[in-house]
Design a protein around this motif. Structure first.
Motif, PDB file in Angstrom:
ATOM      1  N   ILE A  34      -1.471  11.860  10.514  1.00 42.03           N
ATOM      2  CA  ILE A  34      -0.100  11.351  10.581  1.00 42.03           C
ATOM      3  C   ILE A  34       0.865  12.501  10.843  1.00 42.03           C
ATOM      4  N   SER A  35       0.573  13.643  10.219  1.00 46.24           N
ATOM      5  CA  SER A  35       1.472  14.777  10.346  1.00 46.24           C
ATOM      6  C   SER A  35       0.682  16.072  10.226  1.00 46.24           C
ATOM      7  N   ALA A  36       1.297  17.140  10.681  1.00 44.93           N
ATOM      8  CA  ALA A  36       0.689  18.464  10.598  1.00 44.93           C
ATOM      9  C   ALA A  36       1.793  19.511  10.545  1.00 44.93           C
ATOM     10  N   GLU A  37       1.466  20.642   9.980  1.00 44.58           N
ATOM     11  CA  GLU A  37       2.389  21.787   9.929  1.00 44.58           C
ATOM     12  C   GLU A  37       1.557  23.041  10.148  1.00 44.58           C
ATOM     13  N   VAL A  38       2.171  24.047  10.743  1.00 43.37           N
ATOM     14  CA  VAL A  38       1.517  25.328  10.965  1.00 43.37           C
ATOM     15  C   VAL A  38       2.446  26.432  10.493  1.00 43.37           C
ATOM     16  N   ALA A  39       1.868  27.437   9.846  1.00 44.69           N
ATOM     17  CA  ALA A  39       2.650  28.594   9.409  1.00 44.69           C
ATOM     18  C   ALA A  39       3.228  29.314  10.623  1.00 44.69           C
ATOM     19  N   ARG A  40       4.329  29.986  10.416  1.00 40.24           N
ATOM     20  CA  ARG A  40       4.970  30.736  11.495  1.00 40.24           C
ATOM     21  C   ARG A  40       4.027  31.720  12.164  1.00 40.24           C
ATOM     22  N   SER A  41       3.089  32.256  11.385  1.00 35.94           N
ATOM     23  CA  SER A  41       2.126  33.215  11.928  1.00 35.94           C
ATOM     24  C   SER A  41       1.169  32.550  12.911  1.00 35.94           C
ATOM     25  N   GLY A  42       1.044  31.214  12.827  1.00 31.98           N
ATOM     26  CA  GLY A  42       0.131  30.489  13.703  1.00 31.98           C
ATOM     27  C   GLY A  42      -1.320  30.596  13.290  1.00 31.98           C
ATOM     28  N   GLU A  43      -1.579  31.067  12.074  1.00 28.79           N
ATOM     29  CA  GLU A  43      -2.948  31.310  11.627  1.00 28.79           C
ATOM     30  C   GLU A  43      -3.441  30.339  10.553  1.00 28.79           C
ATOM     31  N   LEU A  44      -2.540  29.536  10.002  1.00 21.60           N
ATOM     32  CA  LEU A  44      -2.905  28.625   8.932  1.00 21.60           C
ATOM     33  C   LEU A  44      -2.062  27.364   9.075  1.00 21.60           C
ATOM     34  N   GLY A  45      -2.674  26.222   8.831  1.00 18.99           N
ATOM     35  CA  GLY A  45      -1.933  24.976   8.929  1.00 18.99           C
ATOM     36  C   GLY A  45      -2.652  23.866   8.201  1.00 18.99           C
ATOM     37  N   TYR A  46      -2.026  22.694   8.193  1.00 19.65           N
ATOM     38  CA  TYR A  46      -2.674  21.544   7.560  1.00 19.65           C
ATOM     39  C   TYR A  46      -2.392  20.288   8.368  1.00 19.65           C
ATOM     40  N   THR A  47      -3.294  19.337   8.207  1.00 16.74           N
ATOM     41  CA  THR A  47      -3.095  17.987   8.716  1.00 16.74           C
ATOM     42  C   THR A  47      -3.263  17.041   7.536  1.00 16.74           C
ATOM     43  N   TRP A  48      -2.605  15.897   7.619  1.00 15.88           N
ATOM     44  CA  TRP A  48      -2.843  14.862   6.625  1.00 15.88           C
ATOM     45  C   TRP A  48      -2.705  13.519   7.326  1.00 15.88           C
ATOM     46  N   GLY A  49      -3.372  12.520   6.778  1.00 14.83           N
ATOM     47  CA  GLY A  49      -3.318  11.208   7.395  1.00 14.83           C
ATOM     48  C   GLY A  49      -4.103  10.180   6.609  1.00 14.83           C
ATOM     49  N   ASN A  50      -4.525   9.146   7.313  1.00  9.79           N
ATOM     50  CA  ASN A  50      -5.262   8.032   6.711  1.00  9.79           C
ATOM     51  C   ASN A  50      -6.700   8.028   7.191  1.00  9.79           C
ATOM     52  N   TRP A  51      -7.600   7.617   6.304  1.00 12.24           N
ATOM     53  CA  TRP A  51      -8.988   7.418   6.695  1.00 12.24           C
ATOM     54  C   TRP A  51      -9.387   5.972   6.437  1.00 12.24           C
ATOM     55  N   GLN A  52     -10.456   5.560   7.100  1.00 12.53           N
ATOM     56  CA  GLN A  52     -10.985   4.207   6.961  1.00 12.53           C
ATOM     57  C   GLN A  52     -12.511   4.295   6.994  1.00 12.53           C
ATOM     58  N   PHE A  53     -13.159   3.659   6.031  1.00 14.66           N
ATOM     59  CA  PHE A  53     -14.615   3.657   5.926  1.00 14.66           C
ATOM     60  C   PHE A  53     -15.089   2.208   5.919  1.00 14.66           C
ATOM     61  N   LYS A  54     -15.926   1.862   6.884  1.00 13.23           N
ATOM     62  CA  LYS A  54     -16.413   0.484   7.002  1.00 13.23           C
ATOM     63  C   LYS A  54     -17.862   0.400   6.572  1.00 13.23           C
ATOM     64  N   THR A  55     -18.130  -0.579   5.694  1.00 21.63           N
ATOM     65  CA  THR A  55     -19.496  -0.930   5.354  1.00 21.63           C
ATOM     66  C   THR A  55     -19.760  -2.300   5.964  1.00 21.63           C
ATOM     67  N   GLN A  56     -20.929  -2.831   5.717  1.00 15.68           N
ATOM     68  CA  GLN A  56     -21.276  -4.121   6.306  1.00 15.68           C
ATOM     69  C   GLN A  56     -20.312  -5.238   5.917  1.00 15.68           C
ATOM     70  N   ASP A  57     -19.827  -5.207   4.670  1.00 10.10           N
ATOM     71  CA  ASP A  57     -18.973  -6.310   4.210  1.00 10.10           C
ATOM     72  C   ASP A  57     -17.608  -5.890   3.657  1.00 10.10           C
ATOM     73  N   THR A  58     -17.323  -4.596   3.638  1.00  8.86           N
ATOM     74  CA  THR A  58     -16.059  -4.131   3.053  1.00  8.86           C
ATOM     75  C   THR A  58     -15.507  -2.959   3.868  1.00  8.86           C
ATOM     76  N   THR A  59     -14.189  -2.869   3.906  1.00 10.00           N
ATOM     77  CA  THR A  59     -13.527  -1.707   4.501  1.00 10.00           C
ATOM     78  C   THR A  59     -12.717  -1.022   3.411  1.00 10.00           C
ATOM     79  N   TYR A  60     -12.912   0.287   3.298  1.00  6.11           N
ATOM     80  CA  TYR A  60     -12.201   1.097   2.314  1.00  6.11           C
ATOM     81  C   TYR A  60     -11.175   1.955   3.046  1.00  6.11           C
ATOM     82  N   TYR A  61     -10.093   2.294   2.336  1.00  6.84           N
ATOM     83  CA  TYR A  61      -9.006   3.060   2.925  1.00  6.84           C
ATOM     84  C   TYR A  61      -8.636   4.232   2.021  1.00  6.84           C
TER      85      TYR A  61
END
Length: 149
Positions: free
Chosen positions: A92-119
């Motif tokens: 969904i979003s990301a940020e990077v340090a000014r140095s350009g050497e470290l950063g992060y991402t964050w967002g949503n995941w989805q896991f599907k099984t035969q009969d259920t979907t987890y979020y």
């Protein structure tokens, strides 16, 4: 005297502009690395995909478990024959340090099984290596209700 101030300002502006371009490029690189890892997970499995982009000092955080510290420990923490191929995530979003050497991402995941979907949500810390590649330094997430409800 005015010329001196103008030159100082011009140099400052040029350095700042170059740094901004580098940061934007790094930002796009970690978003791409994150999306590529998600695509890879559907091919070779979730844990195998993380392992393939993990830094040697990788830390994996999980619900109800102690952190797994180190790429080798992570590689030994799961059964490669039953690795999950039905989990995907999207930053969904990301940020990077000014140095350009470290950063992060964050967002949503989805896991599907035969009969259920987890979020859930995730956060990944990325570290730029000397060869210019981005490696996962830390990854963790949590479960959530269906975000579309």
């Amino acid at each position: 005297m005015k010329l001196k101030y103008f030159l100082v300002f011009a140099i400052f502006w040029a350095c700042n502009e170059q740094n901004q371009n580098s940061t934007n490029e790094s930002l796009q690189q970690i978003i791409k690395a994150d999306k590529d890892a998600s695509s890879l997970a559907t091919e070779i499995g979730f844990n195998s995909a993380l392992l393939s982009v993990a830094d040697s000092s990788f830390v994996k955080l999980g619900n109800g478990q102690l952190p797994i510290v180190g790429k080798t420990a992570f590689a030994n923490s799961y059964d490669k024959n039953t690795d999950i191929k039905t989990i995907t995530w999207d930053p969904i979003s990301a940020e990077v340090a000014r140095s350009g050497e470290l950063g992060y991402t964050w967002g949503n995941w989805q896991f599907k099984t035969q009969d259920t979907t987890y979020y859930g949500n995730y956060v990944t810390i990325w570290k730029k290596k000397d060869d210019g590649t981005w490696k996962m330094s830390l990854d963790g997430g949590n479960s959530t209700p269906n975000p579309k409800l």
